[in-house]
Scaffold this motif. Structure first.
Motif, PDB file in Angstrom:
ATOM      1  N   LEU A  28     -21.646 -48.764 -29.074  1.00 14.78           N
ATOM      2  CA  LEU A  28     -22.321 -48.299 -27.864  1.00 14.78           C
ATOM      3  C   LEU A  28     -21.362 -48.274 -26.678  1.00 14.78           C
ATOM      4  CD1 LEU A  28     -25.209 -47.630 -26.713  1.00 14.78           C
ATOM      5  CD2 LEU A  28     -25.273 -50.026 -26.013  1.00 14.78           C
ATOM      6  N   SER A  29     -21.444 -47.200 -25.898  1.00 16.21           N
ATOM      7  CA  SER A  29     -20.649 -47.086 -24.671  1.00 16.21           C
ATOM      8  C   SER A  29     -21.553 -46.612 -23.540  1.00 16.21           C
ATOM      9  CB  SER A  29     -19.494 -46.104 -24.869  1.00 16.21           C
ATOM     10  OG  SER A  29     -19.994 -44.775 -24.944  1.00 16.21           O
ATOM     11  N   ALA A  36     -28.802 -41.174 -23.113  1.00 19.48           N
ATOM     12  CA  ALA A  36     -30.148 -41.615 -23.479  1.00 19.48           C
ATOM     13  C   ALA A  36     -31.074 -41.594 -22.261  1.00 19.48           C
ATOM     14  CB  ALA A  36     -30.097 -43.006 -24.107  1.00 19.48           C
ATOM     15  N   ALA A  37     -30.574 -42.043 -21.124  1.00 24.55           N
ATOM     16  CA  ALA A  37     -31.393 -42.038 -19.906  1.00 24.55           C
ATOM     17  C   ALA A  37     -31.639 -40.616 -19.410  1.00 24.55           C
ATOM     18  CB  ALA A  37     -30.717 -42.867 -18.825  1.00 24.55           C
ATOM     19  N   LEU A  38     -30.610 -39.794 -19.364  1.00 22.13           N
ATOM     20  CA  LEU A  38     -30.752 -38.419 -18.890  1.00 22.13           C
ATOM     21  C   LEU A  38     -31.685 -37.617 -19.786  1.00 22.13           C
ATOM     22  CD1 LEU A  38     -29.892 -36.167 -16.933  1.00 22.13           C
ATOM     23  CD2 LEU A  38     -27.951 -35.735 -18.459  1.00 22.13           C
ATOM     24  N   SER A  39     -31.650 -37.882 -21.066  1.00 18.51           N
ATOM     25  CA  SER A  39     -32.464 -37.110 -22.015  1.00 18.51           C
ATOM     26  C   SER A  39     -33.958 -37.246 -21.756  1.00 18.51           C
ATOM     27  CB  SER A  39     -32.149 -37.535 -23.448  1.00 18.51           C
ATOM     28  OG  SER A  39     -32.677 -38.824 -23.715  1.00 18.51           O
ATOM     29  N   LEU A  40     -34.359 -38.336 -21.103  1.00 18.06           N
ATOM     30  CA  LEU A  40     -35.780 -38.523 -20.817  1.00 18.06           C
ATOM     31  C   LEU A  40     -36.312 -37.451 -19.869  1.00 18.06           C
ATOM     32  CD1 LEU A  40     -35.981 -42.396 -20.449  1.00 18.06           C
ATOM     33  CD2 LEU A  40     -36.481 -40.992 -22.464  1.00 18.06           C
ATOM     34  N   PHE A  41     -35.420 -36.846 -19.091  1.00 13.23           N
ATOM     35  CA  PHE A  41     -35.825 -35.767 -18.194  1.00 13.23           C
ATOM     36  C   PHE A  41     -35.930 -34.429 -18.919  1.00 13.23           C
ATOM     37  CE2 PHE A  41     -33.952 -38.870 -15.284  1.00 13.23           C
ATOM     38  CZ  PHE A  41     -34.990 -39.002 -14.380  1.00 13.23           C
ATOM     39  N   VAL A  42     -35.388 -34.372 -20.116  1.00 13.52           N
ATOM     40  CA  VAL A  42     -35.435 -33.156 -20.921  1.00 13.52           C
ATOM     41  C   VAL A  42     -36.543 -33.251 -21.965  1.00 13.52           C
ATOM     42  CG1 VAL A  42     -34.121 -31.711 -22.513  1.00 13.52           C
ATOM     43  CG2 VAL A  42     -32.970 -32.785 -20.577  1.00 13.52           C
ATOM     44  N   SER A  43     -36.679 -34.425 -22.552  1.00 13.26           N
ATOM     45  CA  SER A  43     -37.692 -34.647 -23.591  1.00 13.26           C
ATOM     46  C   SER A  43     -38.017 -36.135 -23.627  1.00 13.26           C
ATOM     47  CB  SER A  43     -37.149 -34.182 -24.945  1.00 13.26           C
ATOM     48  OG  SER A  43     -38.086 -34.434 -25.953  1.00 13.26           O
ATOM     49  N   HIS A  78     -29.899 -39.129 -31.513  1.00  8.54           N
ATOM     50  CA  HIS A  78     -29.008 -40.103 -30.876  1.00  8.54           C
ATOM     51  C   HIS A  78     -29.765 -40.907 -29.825  1.00  8.54           C
ATOM     52  CE1 HIS A  78     -26.182 -41.276 -27.649  1.00  8.54           C
ATOM     53  NE2 HIS A  78     -25.443 -41.669 -28.668  1.00  8.54           N
ATOM     54  N   ARG A  79     -30.519 -40.214 -28.967  1.00  5.77           N
ATOM     55  CA  ARG A  79     -31.308 -40.896 -27.941  1.00  5.77           C
ATOM     56  C   ARG A  79     -32.240 -41.928 -28.559  1.00  5.77           C
ATOM     57  NH1 ARG A  79     -36.158 -38.022 -25.843  1.00  5.77           N
ATOM     58  NH2 ARG A  79     -36.705 -38.393 -28.019  1.00  5.77           N
ATOM     59  N   ASP A  80     -32.967 -41.510 -29.590  1.00  3.67           N
ATOM     60  CA  ASP A  80     -33.909 -42.415 -30.243  1.00  3.67           C
ATOM     61  C   ASP A  80     -33.197 -43.627 -30.834  1.00  3.67           C
ATOM     62  OD1 ASP A  80     -35.869 -40.626 -29.531  1.00  3.67           O
ATOM     63  OD2 ASP A  80     -36.144 -39.822 -31.554  1.00  3.67           O
ATOM     64  N   ARG A  81     -32.042 -43.389 -31.434  1.00  2.00           N
ATOM     65  CA  ARG A  81     -31.286 -44.486 -32.034  1.00  2.00           C
ATOM     66  C   ARG A  81     -30.822 -45.479 -30.965  1.00  2.00           C
ATOM     67  NH1 ARG A  81     -28.887 -41.541 -35.265  1.00  2.00           N
ATOM     68  NH2 ARG A  81     -27.195 -40.860 -33.922  1.00  2.00           N
ATOM     69  N   VAL A  82     -30.330 -44.974 -29.832  1.00  2.00           N
ATOM     70  CA  VAL A  82     -29.880 -45.851 -28.751  1.00  2.00           C
ATOM     71  C   VAL A  82     -31.039 -46.697 -28.234  1.00  2.00           C
ATOM     72  CG1 VAL A  82     -29.028 -45.886 -26.358  1.00  2.00           C
ATOM     73  CG2 VAL A  82     -27.894 -44.446 -28.074  1.00  2.00           C
ATOM     74  N   TYR A  83     -32.172 -46.064 -27.990  1.00  3.09           N
ATOM     75  CA  TYR A  83     -33.319 -46.830 -27.496  1.00  3.09           C
ATOM     76  C   TYR A  83     -33.818 -47.828 -28.537  1.00  3.09           C
ATOM     77  CZ  TYR A  83     -33.794 -44.588 -23.019  1.00  3.09           C
ATOM     78  OH  TYR A  83     -33.560 -44.179 -21.727  1.00  3.09           O
ATOM     79  N   GLN A  84     -33.851 -47.435 -29.781  1.00  4.13           N
ATOM     80  CA  GLN A  84     -34.343 -48.319 -30.836  1.00  4.13           C
ATOM     81  C   GLN A  84     -33.426 -49.534 -31.013  1.00  4.13           C
ATOM     82  OE1 GLN A  84     -37.296 -47.853 -32.370  1.00  4.13           O
ATOM     83  NE2 GLN A  84     -37.013 -49.861 -33.258  1.00  4.13           N
ATOM     84  N   ARG A  85     -32.132 -49.314 -31.013  1.00  8.46           N
ATOM     85  CA  ARG A  85     -31.179 -50.387 -31.286  1.00  8.46           C
ATOM     86  C   ARG A  85     -30.834 -51.244 -30.074  1.00  8.46           C
ATOM     87  NH1 ARG A  85     -26.462 -47.348 -34.815  1.00  8.46           N
ATOM     88  NH2 ARG A  85     -27.745 -46.876 -36.636  1.00  8.46           N
ATOM     89  N   HIS A  86     -30.841 -50.652 -28.874  1.00  5.96           N
ATOM     90  CA  HIS A  86     -30.210 -51.320 -27.749  1.00  5.96           C
ATOM     91  C   HIS A  86     -31.087 -51.517 -26.510  1.00  5.96           C
ATOM     92  CE1 HIS A  86     -26.436 -50.947 -29.906  1.00  5.96           C
ATOM     93  NE2 HIS A  86     -26.708 -49.648 -30.102  1.00  5.96           N
ATOM     94  N   VAL A  87     -32.314 -51.008 -26.519  1.00  5.26           N
ATOM     95  CA  VAL A  87     -33.190 -51.122 -25.345  1.00  5.26           C
ATOM     96  C   VAL A  87     -34.523 -51.702 -25.783  1.00  5.26           C
ATOM     97  CG1 VAL A  87     -34.337 -49.830 -23.492  1.00  5.26           C
ATOM     98  CG2 VAL A  87     -32.085 -49.089 -24.308  1.00  5.26           C
ATOM     99  N   ASN A  88     -35.050 -52.576 -24.959  1.00  2.00           N
ATOM    100  CA  ASN A  88     -36.381 -53.107 -25.271  1.00  2.00           C
ATOM    101  C   ASN A  88     -37.433 -52.036 -25.038  1.00  2.00           C
ATOM    102  OD1 ASN A  88     -35.509 -55.715 -25.918  1.00  2.00           O
ATOM    103  ND2 ASN A  88     -35.510 -56.341 -23.770  1.00  2.00           N
ATOM    104  N   LEU A  89     -38.213 -51.759 -26.047  1.00  2.00           N
ATOM    105  CA  LEU A  89     -39.299 -50.784 -25.950  1.00  2.00           C
ATOM    106  C   LEU A  89     -40.626 -51.508 -26.023  1.00  2.00           C
ATOM    107  CD1 LEU A  89     -37.906 -48.024 -28.324  1.00  2.00           C
ATOM    108  CD2 LEU A  89     -37.971 -47.952 -25.840  1.00  2.00           C
ATOM    109  N   PRO A  90     -41.658 -51.011 -25.415  1.00  6.02           N
ATOM    110  CA  PRO A  90     -41.747 -49.724 -24.717  1.00  6.02           C
ATOM    111  C   PRO A  90     -41.174 -49.806 -23.308  1.00  6.02           C
ATOM    112  CG  PRO A  90     -43.867 -50.790 -24.660  1.00  6.02           C
ATOM    113  CD  PRO A  90     -42.960 -51.676 -25.488  1.00  6.02           C
TER     114      PRO A  90
END
Length: 93
Positions: A28-29, A36-43, A78-90
């Motif tokens: 992760l970088s 991942a953050a920017l993609s939320l504005f697209v989808s 990629h976005r989903d993988r980053v959120y799943q592995r590295h961010v607390n959801l929801p």
């Protein structure tokens, strides 16, 4: 924005071919987090993974034809993988 998404998609395809799940190297970088953050504005993520008011979700799910054409599935994978592995959801806005 479309040219950025196409560039990111090309990079992810190259990285995948090299055996990496990330944009740069094998871990992760900041680039991964920024996309991942920017993609939320697209989808945005699904409602159960990203809580937000309905009016916001509606605004972010109406892609222009240009954005839709530039949205290679590898970008959302990629976005989903980053959120799943590295961010607390929801997420909660």
């Amino acid at each position: 924005m479309v040219s950025i998404m196409k560039g990111l998609a090309t990079q992810l395809h190259n990285q995948k071919a090299a055996g990496s799940d990330y944009l740069v190297g094998r871990r992760l970088s900041a680039c991964d987090i920024h996309w991942a953050a920017l993609s939320l504005f697209v989808s945005p993520l699904e409602p159960e993974r990203c809580l937000m008011p309905d009016f916001m979700r509606e605004n972010y799910t109406h892609l222009t034809p240009e954005l839709a054409a530039g949205l290679d599935p590898i970008l959302l994978e990629h976005r989903d993988r980053v959120y799943q592995r590295h961010v607390n959801l929801p997420l909660d806005f």
